[in-house]
Write a protein that holds these residues in place. Structure first.
Motif, PDB file in Angstrom:
ATOM      1  N   ASP A 100       0.894  -1.241   0.072  1.00 47.52           N
ATOM      2  CA  ASP A 100      -0.096  -0.019   0.047  1.00 47.52           C
ATOM      3  C   ASP A 100       0.864   1.286   0.005  1.00 47.52           C
ATOM      4  OD1 ASP A 100      -1.979  -1.602   0.006  1.00 47.52           O
ATOM      5  OD2 ASP A 100      -2.704  -1.234   1.984  1.00 47.52           O
ATOM      6  N   GLN A 101       1.941   1.197   0.645  1.00 42.94           N
ATOM      7  CA  GLN A 101       2.929   2.386   0.825  1.00 42.94           C
ATOM      8  C   GLN A 101       3.585   2.572  -0.547  1.00 42.94           C
ATOM      9  OE1 GLN A 101       6.111   1.430   3.349  1.00 42.94           O
ATOM     10  NE2 GLN A 101       6.797   3.654   3.660  1.00 42.94           N
ATOM     11  N   ARG A 102       3.842   1.676  -1.227  1.00 39.85           N
ATOM     12  CA  ARG A 102       4.498   1.801  -2.697  1.00 39.85           C
ATOM     13  C   ARG A 102       3.351   2.392  -3.569  1.00 39.85           C
ATOM     14  NH1 ARG A 102       8.804  -2.493  -5.025  1.00 39.85           N
ATOM     15  NH2 ARG A 102      10.249  -0.734  -3.897  1.00 39.85           N
ATOM     16  N   LEU A 103       2.322   1.740  -3.627  1.00 33.76           N
ATOM     17  CA  LEU A 103       1.035   2.419  -4.365  1.00 33.76           C
ATOM     18  C   LEU A 103       0.895   3.811  -4.077  1.00 33.76           C
ATOM     19  CD1 LEU A 103      -1.790  -0.256  -4.694  1.00 33.76           C
ATOM     20  CD2 LEU A 103      -0.298   0.558  -6.411  1.00 33.76           C
ATOM     21  N   ARG A 104       0.804   4.150  -2.878  1.00 31.95           N
ATOM     22  CA  ARG A 104       0.406   5.591  -2.541  1.00 31.95           C
ATOM     23  C   ARG A 104       1.406   6.416  -2.955  1.00 31.95           C
ATOM     24  NH1 ARG A 104      -0.449   4.228   2.878  1.00 31.95           N
ATOM     25  NH2 ARG A 104      -2.284   3.069   2.657  1.00 31.95           N
ATOM     26  N   LEU A 105       2.584   6.068  -2.981  1.00 34.32           N
ATOM     27  CA  LEU A 105       3.811   6.996  -3.198  1.00 34.32           C
ATOM     28  C   LEU A 105       3.876   7.019  -4.877  1.00 34.32           C
ATOM     29  CD1 LEU A 105       6.281   8.322  -2.197  1.00 34.32           C
ATOM     30  CD2 LEU A 105       7.835   6.080  -2.609  1.00 34.32           C
ATOM     31  N   LEU A 106       3.326   5.898  -5.336  1.00 32.29           N
ATOM     32  CA  LEU A 106       3.457   5.888  -6.896  1.00 32.29           C
ATOM     33  C   LEU A 106       2.205   6.879  -7.443  1.00 32.29           C
ATOM     34  CD1 LEU A 106       4.183   4.536  -9.837  1.00 32.29           C
ATOM     35  CD2 LEU A 106       2.825   3.003  -9.255  1.00 32.29           C
ATOM     36  N   ARG A 107       0.904   7.166  -6.886  1.00 33.39           N
ATOM     37  CA  ARG A 107      -0.002   7.637  -7.193  1.00 33.39           C
ATOM     38  C   ARG A 107       0.153   9.143  -6.968  1.00 33.39           C
ATOM     39  NH1 ARG A 107      -4.504   3.341  -5.397  1.00 33.39           N
ATOM     40  NH2 ARG A 107      -3.979   1.649  -6.995  1.00 33.39           N
ATOM     41  N   THR A 108       0.913   9.445  -5.637  1.00 34.11           N
ATOM     42  CA  THR A 108       0.829  10.696  -5.274  1.00 34.11           C
ATOM     43  C   THR A 108       1.874  11.453  -5.832  1.00 34.11           C
ATOM     44  OG1 THR A 108       1.693  10.158  -2.968  1.00 34.11           O
ATOM     45  CG2 THR A 108      -0.578  10.470  -3.213  1.00 34.11           C
ATOM     46  N   GLN A 109       3.298  10.939  -5.518  1.00 31.26           N
ATOM     47  CA  GLN A 109       4.516  11.685  -5.913  1.00 31.26           C
ATOM     48  C   GLN A 109       5.161  11.261  -7.198  1.00 31.26           C
ATOM     49  OE1 GLN A 109       5.756  11.158  -1.550  1.00 31.26           O
ATOM     50  NE2 GLN A 109       7.225  12.466  -2.538  1.00 31.26           N
ATOM     51  N   ILE A 110       4.993  10.003  -7.602  1.00 33.92           N
ATOM     52  CA  ILE A 110       5.589   9.610  -8.764  1.00 33.92           C
ATOM     53  C   ILE A 110       4.772   9.903 -10.125  1.00 33.92           C
ATOM     54  CG2 ILE A 110       6.591   7.694  -9.877  1.00 33.92           C
ATOM     55  CD1 ILE A 110       8.102   8.785  -7.287  1.00 33.92           C
ATOM     56  N   SER A 111       3.694   9.972 -10.248  1.00 27.63           N
ATOM     57  CA  SER A 111       2.757   9.957 -11.238  1.00 27.63           C
ATOM     58  C   SER A 111       2.925  11.588 -11.795  1.00 27.63           C
ATOM     59  CB  SER A 111       1.292   9.654 -11.066  1.00 27.63           C
ATOM     60  OG  SER A 111       0.771  10.604 -10.289  1.00 27.63           O
ATOM     61  N   PRO A 112       3.069  12.718 -11.034  1.00 28.80           N
ATOM     62  CA  PRO A 112       3.439  13.917 -11.624  1.00 28.80           C
ATOM     63  C   PRO A 112       4.802  14.215 -11.890  1.00 28.80           C
ATOM     64  CG  PRO A 112       3.078  14.203  -9.121  1.00 28.80           C
ATOM     65  CD  PRO A 112       2.500  12.674  -9.369  1.00 28.80           C
ATOM     66  N   GLU A 113       5.685  13.242 -11.381  1.00 26.36           N
ATOM     67  CA  GLU A 113       7.087  13.445 -12.037  1.00 26.36           C
ATOM     68  C   GLU A 113       7.232  12.720 -13.196  1.00 26.36           C
ATOM     69  OE1 GLU A 113       9.188  15.178 -10.351  1.00 26.36           O
ATOM     70  OE2 GLU A 113      10.525  14.922 -11.630  1.00 26.36           O
ATOM     71  N   ILE A 114       6.708  11.689 -13.553  1.00 29.77           N
ATOM     72  CA  ILE A 114       6.703  10.950 -14.825  1.00 29.77           C
ATOM     73  C   ILE A 114       5.818  11.538 -15.649  1.00 29.77           C
ATOM     74  CG2 ILE A 114       4.821   8.970 -14.507  1.00 29.77           C
ATOM     75  CD1 ILE A 114       8.180   8.384 -15.894  1.00 29.77           C
ATOM     76  N   ALA A 115       4.736  12.315 -15.422  1.00 29.12           N
ATOM     77  CA  ALA A 115       4.118  13.175 -16.203  1.00 29.12           C
ATOM     78  C   ALA A 115       4.880  14.288 -17.128  1.00 29.12           C
ATOM     79  CB  ALA A 115       2.808  13.602 -15.654  1.00 29.12           C
ATOM     80  N   LYS A 116       5.926  14.616 -16.189  1.00 25.81           N
ATOM     81  CA  LYS A 116       6.623  15.562 -17.080  1.00 25.81           C
ATOM     82  C   LYS A 116       7.578  15.009 -18.370  1.00 25.81           C
ATOM     83  CE  LYS A 116       8.177  17.639 -12.621  1.00 25.81           C
ATOM     84  NZ  LYS A 116       9.278  17.687 -11.798  1.00 25.81           N
ATOM     85  N   THR A 117       7.801  13.768 -18.291  1.00 28.02           N
ATOM     86  CA  THR A 117       8.252  13.090 -19.681  1.00 28.02           C
ATOM     87  C   THR A 117       7.186  12.466 -20.577  1.00 28.02           C
ATOM     88  OG1 THR A 117      10.076  12.707 -18.218  1.00 28.02           O
ATOM     89  CG2 THR A 117      10.256  11.418 -20.278  1.00 28.02           C
ATOM     90  N   TYR A 118       6.218  11.609 -19.668  1.00 30.57           N
ATOM     91  CA  TYR A 118       5.215  10.853 -20.256  1.00 30.57           C
ATOM     92  C   TYR A 118       3.715  11.210 -19.884  1.00 30.57           C
ATOM     93  CZ  TYR A 118       9.171   8.022 -21.311  1.00 30.57           C
ATOM     94  OH  TYR A 118      10.490   7.698 -22.087  1.00 30.57           O
ATOM     95  N   PRO A 119       3.285  12.434 -20.442  1.00 31.32           N
ATOM     96  CA  PRO A 119       1.991  13.041 -19.920  1.00 31.32           C
ATOM     97  C   PRO A 119       0.688  12.003 -20.474  1.00 31.32           C
ATOM     98  CG  PRO A 119       2.917  14.347 -21.580  1.00 31.32           C
ATOM     99  CD  PRO A 119       3.913  13.400 -21.129  1.00 31.32           C
ATOM    100  N   GLU A 120       0.902  11.344 -21.506  1.00 29.81           N
ATOM    101  CA  GLU A 120      -0.219  10.615 -22.043  1.00 29.81           C
ATOM    102  C   GLU A 120      -0.193   9.285 -21.475  1.00 29.81           C
ATOM    103  OE1 GLU A 120       1.213  10.942 -26.087  1.00 29.81           O
ATOM    104  OE2 GLU A 120       0.312  13.169 -25.610  1.00 29.81           O
TER     105      GLU A 120
END
Lengths: 246, 269
Positions: free
Chosen positions: A216-236
């Protein structure tokens, strides 16, 4: 917590990066990029935490000496983990990124070998990522060797295949035996299903565990902090993967 | 001193059969200049990408301008496969020299240094190497235990064709951190540049811009082309027009569709 298949695959790749020191991510690689960002965030307070260099865009891209710098760094041994895919992959971990049929007049032409013919030799831990797990992809013998999985003795080769992640399973590559070994099967799938959909022989231990799902901890991190970061390179990619879960 | 000219005049100066090097899609691709080359009807180009290509390559191939193509890959990125490239290779209408990214960088670096060849790790046992009669394998002459190593002949393009945000009136061109453009320009006999704008202040006189500036000695011609990378993006100026690229990939899936697309978007702007 529930998760979708893409999140599961990202976290499966992440589990392979926990001992990596410098991960490089090539062009058009949103899954590996997300996984590496995730582990970088998890290890950011460690002195030997993961360093990440992504060439897919300007974000998280530290290079200032042009396209050659990634390759020069890799040739020096500064990068320990990289990712490759394949239109076809065979049981000796040979990969084909060029096309199917008789080269050069291929039946179906794909983009080309990119940096694989070099990176596969010099980066110690190359993770093969190919979600589609079918006999079309996992063939007895590739039609074109963009990069060979193994080399004869005497060829300079500190690098090579480490693992293979697909939508069905995780395999590790044994360089001595020049074969893949099934490591774990993703939830909802079976060893038989993997055999049916793989065109080459691989080693199967007596007991094969199920691939662990993300915490759960990893999923939360992925959705909250990592998704905006990866969106800088891969928005779609982010719009597609995370719209159903946030 | 670089010649300041117009886009179509710049294209007139590219000879048929020239060896032209173009940058990858993330690095200042001169798409407007490529359209001008197509309008000029350039033929039999030896087209090199440093090291991978996208829409610029697909356009030149679809328009029948290319005889030989050398690249590590041609891809439209998230939009998919490059349609005119794929068909041309499948039907053998262009000669394809499949390479790998660092081999192209290395061959250009050899030309930069004025040496005839350079070695590169990797490649041994690949079909990339097997299909390159122009590459050689030797045993490391300094250390016999180091095993075989590939030698790549230097590539000296006739023309490096690039886009940049800025040039000055003295012919210096600012490329920032896109250093592959520097390698291409050093390696080529001359460099033709399209720019978003031309400024009065000399780029080399300011330390903040000097290190990212291609000096005038390498530059043969400069032409202004606003939004010269469209539909690709130019870092710090404008993003890629993803919808237009997707639309291109769809329309160019047939030669007829490609020609329709070119009629609309290939006209002078």
């Amino acid at each position: 917590m529930n998760y979708n298949q893409d999140e599961f695959l990202i976290c499966t790749i992440a589990s392979l990066l926990e001992t990596s020191r410098h991960v490089a991510v090539g062009m058009a690689s949103p899954f590996p990029g997300s996984a590496a960002l995730l582990v970088r965030e998890e290890t950011k307070n460690q002195i030997d935490g993961l360093r990440l260099s992504m060439i897919g865009g300007d974000a998280n891209n530290p290079f200032t000496d042009g396209g050659r710098e990634l390759f020069d760094c890799s040739g020096q041994g500064r990068i320990d983990t990289f990712f490759l895919g394949g239109v076809q992959i065979d049981g000796q971990a040979n990969i084909n990124l060029v096309g199917t049929g008789d080269y050069p007049k291929t039946d179906r032409r794909f983009p080309g070998s990119f940096g694989s013919a070099y990176m596969y030799f010099v980066v110690p831990k190359v993770i093969l990522f190919r979600p589609e797990h079918t006999r079309r992809v996992f063939v007895p013998e590739v039609d074109f060797i963009s990069a060979p999985g193994t080399s004869e003795d005497g060829v300079y080769r500190p690098g090579g295949p480490h693992a293979l992640v697909t939508e069905l399973c995780l395999m590790m590559f044994n360089r001595e035996r020049k074969r893949f070994q099934l490591t774990s099967v993703h939830p909802g799938h079976t060893v038989e299903e993997i055999q049916d959909n793989t065109g080459f022989d691989f080693d199967i231990p007596e007991t094969v565990p199920e691939t662990l799902g993300p915490t759960d901890q990893r999923l939360r991190l992925l959705r909250t902090q990592i998704s905006p970061e990866i969106a800088k390179t891969y928005p779609e990619f982010v719009a597609r993967v995370f719209e159903t879960t946030v | 001193m670089a010649l300041f000219t117009t886009l179509d005049d710049l294209a007139q100066q590219v000879a048929d059969e020239a060896l032209i090097v173009l940058p990858p899609d993330y690095s200042n691709v001169p798409v407007a200049a490529v359209m001008a080359l197509i309008r000029r009807g350039v033929k039999d180009l030896h087209l090199l990408f440093a090291p991978i290509g996208g829409i610029a390559g697909d356009l030149l191939i679809g328009a029948g301008c290319v005889k030989t193509l050398e690249a590590a890959a041609i891809t439209m990125g998230e939009a998919g496969l490059a349609p005119r490239f794929s068909e041309a290779v499948q039907t053998n209408t262009i000669a394809m020299l499949d390479s790998t990214c660092p081999a192209i960088h290395t061959a250009l670096q050899a030309s930069e240094k004025g040496v005839p060849f350079m070695p590169l790790r990797g490649l041994i046992g690949s079909d990339v190497l097997k299909n390159r009669a122009d590459w050689q394998v030797i045993v490391d002459p300094f250390d016999k235990n180091d095993g075989p190593i590939v030698l790549l002949p230097a590539i000296q393009p006739d023309i490096a064709l690039i886009h940049a945000p800025l040039a000055d009136r003295d012919g210096n061109v600012w490329i920032g951190k896109r250093r592959e453009l520097m390698t291409m320009a050093h390696a080529a006999k001359t460099t033709f540049v399209t720019v978003e704008e031309i400024q009065d202040d000399n780029l080399l006189e300011n330390d903040l811009t000097a290190a990212g500036t291609l000096p005038d000695m390498y530059v043969g011609a400069i032409a202004e082309a606003e939004k010269g990378c469209w539909p690709l993006g130019l870092a710090g100026r404008y993003p890629a027009d993803t919808a237009a690229i997707m639309d291109y990939v769809e329309q160019a899936s047939s030669q007829v569709g490609f020609e329709e697309w070119l009629k609309i978007y290939g006209a002078p702007r």
